[in-house]
Design an enzyme around this catalytic site. Sequence first.
Site, PDB file in Angstrom:
ATOM      1  N   LYS A 182      40.392 -36.611 -58.718  1.00  0.00           N
ATOM      2  CA  LYS A 182      39.234 -37.983 -58.698  1.00  0.00           C
ATOM      3  C   LYS A 182      39.486 -38.591 -60.135  1.00  0.00           C
ATOM      4  O   LYS A 182      38.947 -37.894 -61.245  1.00  0.00           O
ATOM      5  CB  LYS A 182      38.001 -37.506 -58.437  1.00  0.00           C
ATOM      6  CG  LYS A 182      37.015 -38.374 -57.998  1.00  0.00           C
ATOM      7  CD  LYS A 182      36.639 -39.784 -58.876  1.00  0.00           C
ATOM      8  CE  LYS A 182      35.682 -39.330 -60.018  1.00  0.00           C
ATOM      9  NZ  LYS A 182      35.525 -40.727 -60.684  1.00  0.00           N
ATOM     10  N   GLY A 240      29.543 -33.041 -67.691  1.00  0.00           N
ATOM     11  CA  GLY A 240      29.921 -31.477 -67.843  1.00  0.00           C
ATOM     12  C   GLY A 240      28.827 -30.761 -67.550  1.00  0.00           C
ATOM     13  O   GLY A 240      28.944 -29.820 -66.683  1.00  0.00           O
ATOM     14  N   LYS A 242      25.937 -31.407 -65.798  1.00  0.00           N
ATOM     15  CA  LYS A 242      25.577 -31.671 -64.299  1.00  0.00           C
ATOM     16  C   LYS A 242      26.559 -30.920 -63.281  1.00  0.00           C
ATOM     17  O   LYS A 242      26.303 -30.275 -62.327  1.00  0.00           O
ATOM     18  CB  LYS A 242      25.932 -33.143 -64.029  1.00  0.00           C
ATOM     19  CG  LYS A 242      24.347 -33.734 -64.120  1.00  0.00           C
ATOM     20  CD  LYS A 242      24.707 -35.236 -63.634  1.00  0.00           C
ATOM     21  CE  LYS A 242      24.151 -36.442 -64.354  1.00  0.00           C
ATOM     22  NZ  LYS A 242      24.339 -37.627 -64.324  1.00  0.00           N
ATOM     23  N   GLU A 257      36.244 -29.471 -70.341  1.00  0.00           N
ATOM     24  CA  GLU A 257      36.770 -29.803 -71.655  1.00  0.00           C
ATOM     25  C   GLU A 257      35.921 -31.283 -72.037  1.00  0.00           C
ATOM     26  O   GLU A 257      35.966 -32.156 -71.433  1.00  0.00           O
ATOM     27  CB  GLU A 257      38.307 -30.502 -71.510  1.00  0.00           C
ATOM     28  CG  GLU A 257      39.227 -29.581 -71.144  1.00  0.00           C
ATOM     29  CD  GLU A 257      39.341 -28.382 -72.282  1.00  0.00           C
ATOM     30  OE1 GLU A 257      39.228 -28.670 -73.366  1.00  0.00           O
ATOM     31  OE2 GLU A 257      39.732 -27.348 -71.850  1.00  0.00           O
ATOM     32  N   CYS A 291      38.633 -37.037 -77.559  1.00  0.00           N
ATOM     33  CA  CYS A 291      37.631 -35.852 -77.668  1.00  0.00           C
ATOM     34  C   CYS A 291      37.695 -35.258 -78.999  1.00  0.00           C
ATOM     35  O   CYS A 291      36.738 -34.873 -79.548  1.00  0.00           O
ATOM     36  CB  CYS A 291      37.813 -34.917 -76.462  1.00  0.00           C
ATOM     37  SG  CYS A 291      39.415 -34.415 -76.211  1.00  0.00           S
ATOM     38  N   GLU A 390      28.800 -37.739 -80.818  1.00  0.00           N
ATOM     39  CA  GLU A 390      30.057 -38.383 -80.744  1.00  0.00           C
ATOM     40  C   GLU A 390      30.018 -39.831 -80.616  1.00  0.00           C
ATOM     41  O   GLU A 390      29.173 -40.344 -79.516  1.00  0.00           O
ATOM     42  CB  GLU A 390      30.551 -37.662 -79.580  1.00  0.00           C
ATOM     43  CG  GLU A 390      31.812 -38.087 -79.014  1.00  0.00           C
ATOM     44  CD  GLU A 390      32.619 -37.212 -77.770  1.00  0.00           C
ATOM     45  OE1 GLU A 390      31.831 -37.187 -76.743  1.00  0.00           O
ATOM     46  OE2 GLU A 390      33.707 -36.873 -78.088  1.00  0.00           O
TER      47      GLU A 390
HETATM   48  P1  NDP Z   1      31.849 -39.223 -67.941  1.00  0.00           P
HETATM   49  O1  NDP Z   1      31.863 -37.976 -68.465  1.00  0.00           O
HETATM   50  O2  NDP Z   1      30.721 -39.224 -67.283  1.00  0.00           O
HETATM   51  O3  NDP Z   1      33.094 -39.273 -66.834  1.00  0.00           O
HETATM   52  C1  NDP Z   1      34.444 -38.436 -66.753  1.00  0.00           C
HETATM   53  C2  NDP Z   1      34.583 -38.149 -65.297  1.00  0.00           C
HETATM   54  O4  NDP Z   1      33.774 -37.629 -64.548  1.00  0.00           O
HETATM   55  C3  NDP Z   1      34.866 -39.549 -64.321  1.00  0.00           C
HETATM   56  O5  NDP Z   1      35.821 -39.600 -63.540  1.00  0.00           O
HETATM   57  C4  NDP Z   1      33.810 -39.661 -63.786  1.00  0.00           C
HETATM   58  O6  NDP Z   1      33.918 -40.795 -62.773  1.00  0.00           O
HETATM   59  C5  NDP Z   1      33.144 -38.493 -63.473  1.00  0.00           C
HETATM   60  N1  NDP Z   1      31.915 -38.367 -62.964  1.00  0.00           N
HETATM   61  C6  NDP Z   1      30.816 -39.241 -63.617  1.00  0.00           C
HETATM   62  N2  NDP Z   1      29.588 -38.609 -63.157  1.00  0.00           N
HETATM   63  C7  NDP Z   1      29.928 -37.654 -62.165  1.00  0.00           C
HETATM   64  C8  NDP Z   1      29.361 -36.646 -61.344  1.00  0.00           C
HETATM   65  N3  NDP Z   1      27.846 -36.637 -61.178  1.00  0.00           N
HETATM   66  N4  NDP Z   1      29.816 -35.912 -60.726  1.00  0.00           N
HETATM   67  C9  NDP Z   1      31.285 -35.594 -60.818  1.00  0.00           C
HETATM   68  N5  NDP Z   1      31.825 -36.329 -61.471  1.00  0.00           N
HETATM   69  C10 NDP Z   1      31.759 -37.362 -62.090  1.00  0.00           C
HETATM   70  O7  NDP Z   1      32.308 -40.063 -68.793  1.00  0.00           O
HETATM   71  P2  NDP Z   1      31.953 -41.720 -69.002  1.00  0.00           P
HETATM   72  O8  NDP Z   1      33.223 -42.473 -68.621  1.00  0.00           O
HETATM   73  O9  NDP Z   1      30.856 -42.164 -68.508  1.00  0.00           O
HETATM   74  O10 NDP Z   1      32.096 -41.710 -70.846  1.00  0.00           O
HETATM   75  C11 NDP Z   1      30.613 -41.599 -71.510  1.00  0.00           C
HETATM   76  C12 NDP Z   1      31.095 -40.776 -72.640  1.00  0.00           C
HETATM   77  O11 NDP Z   1      31.751 -39.667 -72.520  1.00  0.00           O
HETATM   78  C13 NDP Z   1      31.939 -41.536 -73.716  1.00  0.00           C
HETATM   79  O12 NDP Z   1      31.121 -42.374 -74.351  1.00  0.00           O
HETATM   80  C14 NDP Z   1      32.582 -40.281 -74.535  1.00  0.00           C
HETATM   81  O13 NDP Z   1      31.542 -40.131 -75.300  1.00  0.00           O
HETATM   82  C15 NDP Z   1      32.661 -39.252 -73.523  1.00  0.00           C
HETATM   83  N6  NDP Z   1      33.781 -38.963 -73.105  1.00  0.00           N
HETATM   84  C16 NDP Z   1      34.573 -38.030 -73.487  1.00  0.00           C
HETATM   85  C17 NDP Z   1      35.819 -37.710 -73.016  1.00  0.00           C
HETATM   86  C18 NDP Z   1      36.674 -36.545 -73.384  1.00  0.00           C
HETATM   87  O14 NDP Z   1      37.667 -36.543 -73.535  1.00  0.00           O
HETATM   88  N7  NDP Z   1      35.914 -35.281 -73.945  1.00  0.00           N
HETATM   89  C19 NDP Z   1      36.368 -38.386 -72.070  1.00  0.00           C
HETATM   90  C20 NDP Z   1      35.554 -39.603 -71.682  1.00  0.00           C
HETATM   91  C21 NDP Z   1      34.319 -39.886 -71.986  1.00  0.00           C
HETATM   92  P3  NDP Z   1      33.500 -42.175 -63.195  1.00  0.00           P
HETATM   93  O15 NDP Z   1      34.546 -42.768 -64.118  1.00  0.00           O
HETATM   94  O16 NDP Z   1      33.640 -42.926 -61.821  1.00  0.00           O
HETATM   95  O17 NDP Z   1      32.034 -42.323 -63.412  1.00  0.00           O
END
Ligand code: NDP
Length: 496
Positions: A182, A240, A242, A257, A291, A390
Amino acid sequence: MNNSRFCRGQYIGGQWRSPAGSETFAVVNPATEEVIVNVPAGNRDDIEAAVSAARQAFDSGPWPRMSGAQRGVCLRKIAEIISRRQDELAELEVLDNGKPLPEAQWDIEDAAGTFEYYAELSEELDSSSERAVAVPEPRFSTTVRKEPIGVAGAIIPWNYPMLMASWKVAPALAAGCSLVLKPSEITPLTAMALAEIVDEAGLPPGVFNMVTGLGKDAGQALTEHPGVDKLAFTGSVPTGSKIMAVAARDIKNISLELGGKSPFVIFADSDIEQAVEWIMFGIFWNQGQVCSATSRVLVEESLYPKLMERLVEEAEKISIGEGNQEGVLLGPLVNADQYSKVLAAIERGLEEGAKIATGGRRPADLDKGYYLEPTVFTDMTEDSWIWREEIFGPVVCVKTFSNEEEAIRLANDSRFGLAAAVMSKDEQRCERVARAFRAGIVWVNCSQPTFVEAPWGGYKQSGIGRELGQWGLNNYLETKQITRFNGSEPWAWYIK
Ligand code: NDP
């Protein structure tokens, strides 16, 4: 670009299927703010179909029963096709994520390299997946087998769309798992291209499935599905957390991660030019949406004025613009949401009393797109939000320290523990500090180099488990002991 291929539905059971519902979501080019394409928003029914295809492929299909060498052939084929389509994939990544083209090219090369690497590990599994362990009782012999864990759900973020997909898909396939991928709703295009690639590589149907959709719908449904044995997630700490809570209901195996606020400790004997170079690479690469980004710089007091002068000079020289323009080093942030989050973080830093040495605004010559100047903050307090949380943008906080003990204390004073770096000409000091860091990835006299052979993951709230290397493969393997009785007399003492 032929956009219609991004509308055709979900890749399930070895074919493109019309989506279960009619909902779509817009994928936006962050450089222009224009919609590239509307993509099907997969729902619970799509996830049901994808997990059921993956379940069938795992429970009765050939993939987990093949030799590692046979699976390795498919993984190499995937790597070959990625390399052949490198230019097109890199362009898609620029369009979708906004990163500069050379960075996207690098990501795609790394993605191909990841499949190559796990092809090798898959081949090695044939000889390494079963080994004897010595047990003290001579009438028994025990062997330990590594077996694929089952159906994996892989949920990936938007900062390295193709690379994060490969970090999960390649080891899962090498182990013999089937999976449902996904991608982030913000950047789904290369995941769809990966489905085409896997299809061309000729994997058995149902081994790889891909569903585009929103996290709260498709992501949540995948997380909750009882047919999924393992969840592999990269993204934010709240999501993460959740996922971990949902996985706890039926004790799913998880690897997470998550985020970071990674320190870079620079001692006064360091070469300033090198220090500045590594800081810039650490925080401005991928617009700081990394990250492990070098977001907290700790500089020994006597070096601070000179280092700041050079850092500001260099940050101001960075060329900002559309990722596909020659010479651009900083593209737009990934979307409107992320842009406003980073601007709000800057605002909050100023309200807290921190000072901006450079940046902090939209570049004057770019009125469209989610652009932000490279930003350097100073004078923040230890307990300020901007120092502790972050930001996930091109924003670095610089602070001083007076001795090694203080540097280590400040570096470790964080709920995160993904990465940390130290720079000094004194090798022994570097070793001491490297060992004292509470972080999963430590760099000495550099920052950010990442190798597929070495483990990637964090301490504390930065996650659980490790990706890459042998550790990444282990994420998708179960361990089984088989103990055999070789004696002639019964061993039990009940029947005399
Ligand atoms: P999220 O952690 O919300 O999203 C990452 C993935 O999880 C996406 O595919 C997202 O889908 C999916 N997701 C979201 N909600 C759920 C859920 N309830 N159950 C299962 N999967 C879910 O990151 P965001 O895109 O909202 O970014 C927010 C913040 O996260 C950023 O500002 C940054 O600080 C951090 N981040 C950290 C990353 C890392 O590498 N450590 C990478 C990206 C973000 P969808 O995109 O469709 O919501």
